[in-house]
Design a protein around this motif. Sequence first.
Motif, PDB file in Angstrom:
ATOM      1  N   GLY A 156       3.148   9.624   2.932  1.00 29.57           N
ATOM      2  CA  GLY A 156       1.993   9.578   2.047  1.00 29.57           C
ATOM      3  C   GLY A 156       2.108   8.547   0.944  1.00 29.57           C
ATOM      4  O   GLY A 156       1.090   8.044   0.454  1.00 29.57           O
ATOM      5  N   ALA A 157       3.332   8.208   0.527  1.00 24.16           N
ATOM      6  CA  ALA A 157       3.525   7.235  -0.550  1.00 24.16           C
ATOM      7  C   ALA A 157       3.834   5.846  -0.016  1.00 24.16           C
ATOM      8  O   ALA A 157       4.222   4.953  -0.775  1.00 24.16           O
ATOM      9  CB  ALA A 157       4.653   7.703  -1.477  1.00 24.16           C
ATOM     10  N   GLU A 158       3.655   5.639   1.286  1.00 24.33           N
ATOM     11  CA  GLU A 158       4.013   4.370   1.907  1.00 24.33           C
ATOM     12  C   GLU A 158       2.772   3.684   2.474  1.00 24.33           C
ATOM     13  O   GLU A 158       1.799   4.342   2.833  1.00 24.33           O
ATOM     14  CB  GLU A 158       5.028   4.608   3.032  1.00 24.33           C
ATOM     15  N   THR A 159       2.839   2.370   2.570  1.00 27.84           N
ATOM     16  CA  THR A 159       1.725   1.603   3.123  1.00 27.84           C
ATOM     17  C   THR A 159       2.252   0.286   3.683  1.00 27.84           C
ATOM     18  O   THR A 159       3.361  -0.148   3.335  1.00 27.84           O
ATOM     19  CB  THR A 159       0.661   1.307   2.052  1.00 27.84           C
ATOM     20  N   VAL A 160       1.458  -0.347   4.538  1.00 31.85           N
ATOM     21  CA  VAL A 160       1.785  -1.682   5.028  1.00 31.85           C
ATOM     22  C   VAL A 160       1.112  -2.749   4.173  1.00 31.85           C
ATOM     23  O   VAL A 160       1.466  -3.930   4.250  1.00 31.85           O
ATOM     24  CB  VAL A 160       1.361  -1.859   6.502  1.00 31.85           C
ATOM     25  N   LEU A 161       0.139  -2.340   3.372  1.00 36.91           N
ATOM     26  CA  LEU A 161      -0.648  -3.294   2.593  1.00 36.91           C
ATOM     27  C   LEU A 161       0.220  -4.006   1.556  1.00 36.91           C
ATOM     28  O   LEU A 161       0.936  -3.380   0.782  1.00 36.91           O
ATOM     29  CB  LEU A 161      -1.806  -2.569   1.900  1.00 36.91           C
TER      30      LEU A 161
END
Length: 278
Positions: A245-250
């Motif tokens: 939930g606290a991770e992204t690829v952006l």
Amino acid sequence: MRPADFELLSNLLKLNSGLVLTPDKAYLLESRLMPVARKHQIPTMEALADKVRSRPDDTLLRDITEAMTTNESSFFRDSKPFDQLRDVLLPRMLEARGARKQLRIWCAAASSGQEPYSISMILKEQAAKLAGWKIDIIGTDLSNPILDRAKEGLYTQFEVQRGLPITLLVKYFKQEGDKWRISDDIKKMVQYRRLNLLQPFGDLGQFDIVFCRNVLIYFDQPTKAKVLEAISKQMPNDGVLLLGGAETVLGVTDRFRPMEGQRGLYELSTAPALQKAV
């Protein structure tokens, strides 16, 4: 802890595991590494650091790295990714892989097994739809002791109370004293392997679905990009990546893009637009 010792040990951890520690986490190093020092008959943290400087054997370096690896896990952790697996990804894969009837799923930080076994239970509950399919679930982790726990499939009362529905506990576990052992039917669905995400893992083969949840948060930006690029090479063009939930690829990599309408799910940037879930 001497500043030079903290720098030495934190650099060692970053090199071997990608884990980034700031100086305010010196207490964490001490609390987790003192048991390692005692195991190797080293009296103090200062002596441990001196031992590392003197080119110790690989066993000590591995023990240091494994002691610092975060192994927090629970069954059906955060719940939504598992709902998405059942309600979004499985229908998608049933259609896309209908002719081949093969599905490969990778848990890139399997820890003590709760995540891959949660996946197994979901698939077991969908057994009628998956009749005749070949399903591979691979769980990997950096720590051999934690993988041994996963393979054993034995959990405390506290562990099975965290996120595991009572219906699945009764159905897929057997009580042994004050602990619970997962059934062989679920256990045999998962294969475990030791793997460091910072090292080449091309021999794992391709995966239709990759769970890499709550791992990237411990890495710096260049390491995140490196790991995500390597994962992208292990996926077919319509594969799906699940992050925490606290991770992204952006802002990290252009190899993935968010899947439309599905928070926490990512597809390859090269995937055709028609592959998007709606």
